[in-house]
Write a protein that holds these residues in place. Sequence first.
Motif, PDB file in Angstrom:
ATOM      1  N   ASP A  37      -9.674   2.455  -3.546  1.00  0.00           N
ATOM      2  CA  ASP A  37      -8.465   1.966  -3.455  1.00  0.00           C
ATOM      3  C   ASP A  37      -7.780   2.083  -4.716  1.00  0.00           C
ATOM      4  N   LEU A  56      -1.222   4.588  -1.461  1.00  0.00           N
ATOM      5  CA  LEU A  56      -2.580   4.413  -0.329  1.00  0.00           C
ATOM      6  C   LEU A  56      -1.764   5.142   0.620  1.00  0.00           C
ATOM      7  N   LYS A  67       1.032  -0.686   0.057  1.00  0.00           N
ATOM      8  CA  LYS A  67      -0.260  -0.224  -0.163  1.00  0.00           C
ATOM      9  C   LYS A  67       0.954   1.041   0.602  1.00  0.00           C
TER      10      LYS A  67
END
Lengths: 240, 477
Positions: free
Chosen positions: B161, A54, A49
């Motif tokens: 996401d 993110l 991530k």
Amino acid sequence: MSDVVICASNLCVEVQSKKILKHVSFTVHRGEILALLGGNGAGKSTTIKTFLGLLTPTSGSATLAGVNVHQSPAIVREKVAYLPESVMLYGHLTAVENIRYFLSLSGKPKTDADIIESLKRVALQESAWHTVLNGYSKGMRQKTAIALALLREAPILFLDEPTSGLDPVAIDEFNRLVTQLAEQGSTILMVTHDVYGACHVADRIGLLREGEIVGMFDAPDHGNIDSETVHNAFIEGVVA
Amino acid sequence: MSNIVLAIARDEWRYWRRSSLAQTVLVIALTLAIASVWVTHSSISQSAEQRQHMQSAAEHTFTDQPDRHPHRMVHYGHYLFRSPPPLGTLDPGVDAFTGNAIFLEGHRHNSATFADQKQSSGLTWLSKLTPAFVMQILTPLLLIVLGFGVMTREREAGTLDFLKVQGVSPSVLLAGKGVALAGAGILVLVPLVVGAVMTLLNGAALLMVVSFIASYLLYLAIWCGVVLLVSTLATSNSTSFSGLIAVWILLCLVLPRVASNTASVMVASPGKLETDFAVLQQMRQIGDGHNASDPAFKALERSLLAEYNVDSVEDLPVNFRGVVAQYSEAEQTKVLNEFAAQQMRQQTSQADIARQFGWLSPMIAIQNASMKLAGTDLENYHRFLREAEKVRFDFVQSLNTLQAEAMTTAQDTNRYRSAEANRAATVSADNWQILNNFHFTPLSPQQRFSGSLLAFVQLCFVLAMVLGFTLLAGRRI
């Protein structure tokens, strides 16, 4: 394998004030497959991530092809294909529609013929191509996501528990596919807790424990990493 | 980037097409919008025709009366009817409560009557499902049901996401979802737009029609923004839905009541009974116009006797009873007008206070804009009352003048003594042609447009706030 494509340098990440990654450093070269092995909460998904932009590191850097992903997030869209652990595709769309939609969002549209070809390549049965994903098994969803990742033609692949939910035949097909992509020049970072699968497919294995790299295993020339060695280290690490 | 925005919007529409809930909501919304425009248009057109017919019938009934004493005609009275403005078919505004007809008679200010809402029982209020009600109250609710999950659905499914990894920025994602919601709002607005454009054929001003449509576009844009904002802030579909319902209750049900209650408290107005007693008290001081011997008219009698240099009212060249009727009507009208003006000022002040709540509730702002532009607001109603009062006063005073000039005081006083005396105190029915064709002139389009500017500014302000907050919330995605 001299060009560094993926590079974590002293990467520290905190999530809700909890230190998840602690000075993690590793590199992955062009055409190489690095598997990060670790138990639950070791920081595997956090690592991916962070590279996807993110999560933001508290210190250190995550670079792709020499570009810091947090300073130039566009690099992710340009160069990365991502296969998440829980396949995040739309249940109201068919496999073809899902792939067409996500490709259009990433600015890399393909023809339906290309999409069908990709679905054939991942061995998704023909009857499912035009069926909405709501009725799919986890494995079928996984295959759709892999087909999407292939069509992205991205030089960098991030795979989060890619074989989770796949049957043994599909796992075998998948491993062959990943190896083939690496041979064609793709750089792959996968995180998994499947020791044997990782040893079978990866060029190197990094062992993550509580947010730190505690071991790195290289594959011998033309051979697989010794799964027993890794398994023992993994168990010790997890138990410890 | 615009291609990606459109792709996201198209996908949202595809989701709605495949969702039975969304399909049901859209069908209900469209059916309600079409039905309300059609039913209200038909009903008001029918009422307008009836009113024209009744206006003509009332005039004929009045003019067809036989030779009579003029004051009997003062009390016979006459009805005035006002045709609803063209855009009133879409928003009947206060007319639905106040009515469009008024009974004119001597010595009285009557309220407008025959209001639609008073013609039906309390249980049938829903029969008045006007386009304005559908757009102002129900459409936001339907947008909520349709769009509460636009962002939370992505969050719950984990696709948020994945979208970001595809390079979709939060602002682009919000724009795409916003375009999809706006498309739904525009779709539901189509029947209203068609209805508004059709009013051009009935004489509505282009400026009014365009502004009317623009005000509803702004209003629905605000609701699309609110749905997007709450769905962006919420962590789950259920939180988003319950949050939006709470916002809808607050903006559409609670704040309008708070606004009117605040206005009533800040500008207290006396009740009807209190006002009626106050008017009666002042009217008594003026004297009874039917009784020329009332001590209240002694000063008038003295001044007339002096003016004509005679000793008794019987010697006057005019009918003293008629002069008294003229005088008392003028004096009573002054009192009545004063009370009416005071009441109108209070109502206007209350409306002005309530309008300020439009900065908080877009529902209050759109109500004001819509009624102003349609010509069915309080100001137009007051204008109708003032115009009707002018007609009433002129009509009564014309008859009083007849009474004063067409007979002597003696003839008038002795009219009940015999049939012959009665004939001497009657005037020809030709005199009943005093009624002109009444035609209510509403405020001009420019005046109505300027009157709606505050509401437009409020709508733009709320829209800017909602969009600003949505962009800020987008940074948290």
